[in-house]
Write a protein that holds these residues in place. Structure first.
Motif, PDB file in Angstrom:
ATOM      1  N   UNK A   1      91.999  84.766  66.219  1.00 15.77           N
ATOM      2  CA  UNK A   1      92.251  85.439  64.944  1.00 15.77           C
ATOM      3  C   UNK A   1      90.865  85.734  64.390  1.00 15.77           C
ATOM      4  N   UNK A   2      90.387  86.934  64.622  1.00 15.32           N
ATOM      5  CA  UNK A   2      89.003  87.287  64.292  1.00 15.32           C
ATOM      6  C   UNK A   2      88.984  88.681  63.661  1.00 15.32           C
ATOM      7  N   UNK A   3      88.396  88.794  62.489  1.00 15.35           N
ATOM      8  CA  UNK A   3      88.317  90.082  61.785  1.00 15.35           C
ATOM      9  C   UNK A   3      87.561  91.097  62.645  1.00 15.35           C
ATOM     10  N   UNK A   4      87.951  92.366  62.494  1.00 18.56           N
ATOM     11  CA  UNK A   4      87.320  93.408  63.311  1.00 18.56           C
ATOM     12  C   UNK A   4      85.801  93.429  63.135  1.00 18.56           C
ATOM     13  N   UNK A   5      85.339  93.215  61.913  1.00 19.55           N
ATOM     14  CA  UNK A   5      83.893  93.274  61.656  1.00 19.55           C
ATOM     15  C   UNK A   5      83.149  92.196  62.445  1.00 19.55           C
ATOM     16  N   UNK A   6      83.783  91.039  62.603  1.00 18.77           N
ATOM     17  CA  UNK A   6      83.165  89.960  63.392  1.00 18.77           C
ATOM     18  C   UNK A   6      83.339  90.203  64.890  1.00 18.77           C
ATOM     19  N   UNK A   7      84.500  90.720  65.255  1.00 11.71           N
ATOM     20  CA  UNK A   7      84.789  90.937  66.678  1.00 11.71           C
ATOM     21  C   UNK A   7      83.839  91.969  67.289  1.00 11.71           C
ATOM     22  N   UNK A   8      83.244  92.797  66.440  1.00 12.00           N
ATOM     23  CA  UNK A   8      82.312  93.823  66.930  1.00 12.00           C
ATOM     24  C   UNK A   8      80.966  93.227  67.353  1.00 12.00           C
ATOM     25  N   UNK A   9      80.720  91.985  66.990  1.00  9.00           N
ATOM     26  CA  UNK A   9      79.419  91.368  67.311  1.00  9.00           C
ATOM     27  C   UNK A   9      79.266  91.247  68.839  1.00  9.00           C
ATOM     28  N   UNK A  10      78.131  91.674  69.374  1.00  8.19           N
ATOM     29  CA  UNK A  10      77.961  91.622  70.833  1.00  8.19           C
ATOM     30  C   UNK A  10      78.125  90.219  71.420  1.00  8.19           C
TER      31      UNK A  10
ATOM     32  N   UNK B   1      83.981  86.691  75.199  1.00  5.96           N
ATOM     33  CA  UNK B   1      85.293  87.006  75.788  1.00  5.96           C
ATOM     34  C   UNK B   1      85.157  87.293  77.284  1.00  5.96           C
ATOM     35  N   UNK B   2      84.136  88.040  77.638  1.00  7.61           N
ATOM     36  CA  UNK B   2      83.926  88.363  79.061  1.00  7.61           C
ATOM     37  C   UNK B   2      83.705  87.072  79.858  1.00  7.61           C
ATOM     38  N   UNK B   3      82.873  86.209  79.312  1.00  8.01           N
ATOM     39  CA  UNK B   3      82.566  84.961  80.039  1.00  8.01           C
ATOM     40  C   UNK B   3      83.792  84.070  80.166  1.00  8.01           C
ATOM     41  N   UNK B   4      84.545  83.933  79.094  1.00  3.16           N
ATOM     42  CA  UNK B   4      85.711  83.044  79.126  1.00  3.16           C
ATOM     43  C   UNK B   4      86.814  83.625  80.013  1.00  3.16           C
ATOM     44  N   UNK B   5      86.964  84.946  79.981  1.00  2.32           N
ATOM     45  CA  UNK B   5      87.960  85.567  80.891  1.00  2.32           C
ATOM     46  C   UNK B   5      87.566  85.292  82.345  1.00  2.32           C
ATOM     47  N   UNK B   6      86.277  85.389  82.631  1.00  2.00           N
ATOM     48  CA  UNK B   6      85.804  85.134  84.001  1.00  2.00           C
ATOM     49  C   UNK B   6      86.042  83.677  84.400  1.00  2.00           C
ATOM     50  N   UNK B   7      86.128  82.792  83.393  1.00  2.00           N
ATOM     51  CA  UNK B   7      86.423  81.379  83.662  1.00  2.00           C
ATOM     52  C   UNK B   7      87.928  81.143  83.794  1.00  2.00           C
ATOM     53  N   UNK B   8      88.705  82.195  83.628  1.00  2.00           N
ATOM     54  CA  UNK B   8      90.151  82.068  83.812  1.00  2.00           C
ATOM     55  C   UNK B   8      90.966  81.930  82.543  1.00  2.00           C
TER      56      UNK B   8
ATOM     57  N   UNK C   1      81.812  89.664  72.045  1.00  2.00           N
ATOM     58  CA  UNK C   1      82.295  90.409  73.215  1.00  2.00           C
ATOM     59  C   UNK C   1      81.818  89.738  74.510  1.00  2.00           C
ATOM     60  N   UNK C   2      80.575  89.292  74.517  1.00  2.00           N
ATOM     61  CA  UNK C   2      80.064  88.574  75.698  1.00  2.00           C
ATOM     62  C   UNK C   2      80.849  87.281  75.936  1.00  2.00           C
TER      63      UNK C   2
ATOM     64  N   UNK D   1      93.982  91.390  70.751  1.00  2.00           N
ATOM     65  CA  UNK D   1      93.192  91.085  69.551  1.00  2.00           C
ATOM     66  C   UNK D   1      94.072  91.027  68.295  1.00  2.00           C
ATOM     67  N   UNK D   2      93.741  90.115  67.399  1.00  2.00           N
ATOM     68  CA  UNK D   2      94.450  89.982  66.117  1.00  2.00           C
ATOM     69  C   UNK D   2      93.401  89.760  65.041  1.00  2.00           C
ATOM     70  N   UNK D   3      93.375  90.672  64.065  1.00  2.00           N
ATOM     71  CA  UNK D   3      92.332  90.598  63.035  1.00  2.00           C
ATOM     72  C   UNK D   3      92.790  89.858  61.785  1.00  2.00           C
ATOM     73  N   UNK D   4      94.111  89.705  61.635  1.00  2.00           N
ATOM     74  CA  UNK D   4      94.629  89.079  60.416  1.00  2.00           C
ATOM     75  C   UNK D   4      94.645  90.020  59.233  1.00  2.00           C
ATOM     76  N   UNK D   5      94.198  91.263  59.447  1.00  2.00           N
ATOM     77  CA  UNK D   5      94.125  92.211  58.327  1.00  2.00           C
ATOM     78  C   UNK D   5      95.449  92.996  58.229  1.00  2.00           C
ATOM     79  N   UNK D   6      95.836  93.360  56.978  1.00  2.00           N
ATOM     80  CA  UNK D   6      97.086  94.112  56.805  1.00  2.00           C
ATOM     81  C   UNK D   6      97.017  95.477  57.480  1.00  2.00           C
ATOM     82  N   UNK D   7      98.154  95.940  57.984  1.00  2.00           N
ATOM     83  CA  UNK D   7      98.225  97.266  58.590  1.00  2.00           C
ATOM     84  C   UNK D   7      98.344  98.340  57.525  1.00  2.00           C
ATOM     85  N   UNK D   8      98.606  99.584  57.943  1.00  2.00           N
ATOM     86  CA  UNK D   8      98.680 100.716  57.008  1.00  2.00           C
ATOM     87  C   UNK D   8      99.797 100.541  55.986  1.00  2.00           C
ATOM     88  N   UNK D   9     100.850  99.804  56.376  1.00  2.00           N
ATOM     89  CA  UNK D   9     101.962  99.584  55.442  1.00  2.00           C
ATOM     90  C   UNK D   9     101.683  98.424  54.485  1.00  2.00           C
TER      91      UNK D   9
END
Ligand SMILES: Cc1cc2nc3c(=O)[nH]c(=O)nc-3n(C[C@H](O)[C@H](O)[C@H](O)COP(=O)(O)O)c2cc1C
Length: 175
Positions: free
Chosen positions: A123-132, A138-145, A135-136, A151-159
């Protein structure tokens, strides 16, 4: 390790995100799927992010957040699987970097060597998720299996409504 009653043991790692208030939904869903559940929370998460008494009543076990004292028995059996939900920006980055400064992150770090299935619901806000660094991580942890939810930002949608956090997705990801 499978419990004497034959049920496999699931660690639910809880981090300090606002959505953690609903973690009981994951615990109940896991129990309905016949998991025995033990909760490990970060120290910040223990500080008002969820109803700790309700979780302890639901699991029948004390929540773990700090290391046991040397000589004390291990409070939980080894895990058959681990879920981290919600997973914060902070914990995801520390986990990927191997910075085991909380019992929660240390537990996640160990899962790689144990070879048990691990599912993560960030649960990570888009502004934080953009941090390199994130992203690195996520790549490393995915490679670890590690199996990640969408992604879920916790922010309200358009409605204006906050989308559902897919608690049960964590259990589906375990396979
Ligand atoms: C009310 C509140 C809600 C928060 N929600 C989030 C969140 O959704 N995601 C996140 O990454 N951090 C969130 N934070 C910030 C984390 O609590 C903070 O980064 C903390 O250090 C995380 O610690 P932990 O990863 O050890 O649990 C929130 C903080 C507060 C006070």
């Amino acid at each position: 390790m499978t419990e004497p009653d034959g049920k496999p043991f699931l660690y639910v790692v809880v981090c300090a995100a606002g959505i953690a208030a609903d973690v009981g939904r994951l615990i109940t869903a896991a129990q309905e799927r016949d998991w025995e559940v033990g909760v490990i929370a970060t120290p910040v998460a223990m500080n008002g992010f969820f109803d700790t008494a309700a979780v302890e009543a639901r699991t029948g076990r004390r929540i773990r957040s700090a290391w046991r004292s040397p000589g004390d028995p291990r409070p939980f059996p080894p895990p058959d699987a681990v879920v981290v939900a919600p997973a914060t920006f902070n914990t995801v980055n520390k986990w990927a970097a191997g910075l085991a400064d909380t019992l929660a992150v240390a537990t996640l770090c160990e899962t790689y060597g144990l070879g048990v299935p691990v599912a993560a619901l960030p649960c990570v806000a888009d502004a934080l998720a953009a941090h390199p660094a994130y992203q690195d991580s996520l790549i490393r942890l995915r490679a670890m299996g590690v199996r990640f939810s969408e992604p879920y930002s916790g922010e309200p949608g358009e409605d204006g409504a906050r989308p559902e956090f897919g608690w049960e997705r964590a259990l589906d990801l375990l396979g």
